[in-house]
Enzyme design. Structure first.
Site: not given
Length: 162
Positions: A38-40, A42
């Site tokens: 759930k990371c930028g 990803t």
């Protein structure tokens, strides 16, 4: 006990709790990455998968270590993480058990990686998800890459080691 000299001196956990001796990876070029779903960053899973597919048959592997230490961006279980990666990014490279990369609970492998390849200005801490460590066939750390370094930018360095 002697200090670890190469990545082969470590054992890590697979999602089901089984041990994986990294001595089994001796002779391979490895890219060790702390990941999050759930990371930028990803979408870098796509680039990591492309590297794995391009160089896998030449002795290259990606080892992904899910980590929830940065903004709680990897909250899922091992099964949820694996499913997310396969469904959304077609990931076929190995996902390890979730670990910590910083602090008192940092996995021994990451303690060693950070000591071998400090970050900018000599900092040892991993700054964020998708920090990458390139390991040569001799099991030693060649280079550390920032989370902003896209996987495709590593291709020349990987090819040089293969």
């Amino acid at each position: 006990m002697t200090s670890p000299q190469t990545i082969a001196d470590f054992t890590v956990k697979l999602p089901g709790g089984k041990d994986l001796s990294l001595a089994d990876k001796t002779g391979k070029v490895l890219l060790v990455v702390n990941t999050a779903s759930k990371c930028g960053f990803t979408p870098q899973y796509d680039g990591l998968e492309a590297l794995w597919k391009k160089y896998g048959d030449r002795g290259f592997e990606v080892l992904a270590f899910p980590c929830n230490q940065f903004g709680g961006q990897e909250p899922g279980t091992a099964d949820e993480i694996e499913s997310f990666c396969k469904v959304n990014f077609g990931v076929s490279f190995p996902l390890m058990a979730k670990i910590e990369v910083n602090g008192d609970g940092a996995d021994p492998l990451y303690q060693w990686l950070k000591a071998q390849a400090p970050g900018v200005l000599g900092t040892k801490a991993v700054k964020w998800n998708f920090t990458k460590f390139l390991i040569g066939r001799d099991g030693k750390v060649v280079r550390r890459y920032a989370p902003t370094d896209k996987p495709e930018k590593l291709a020349a360095d990987i090819e040089a080691l293969l």
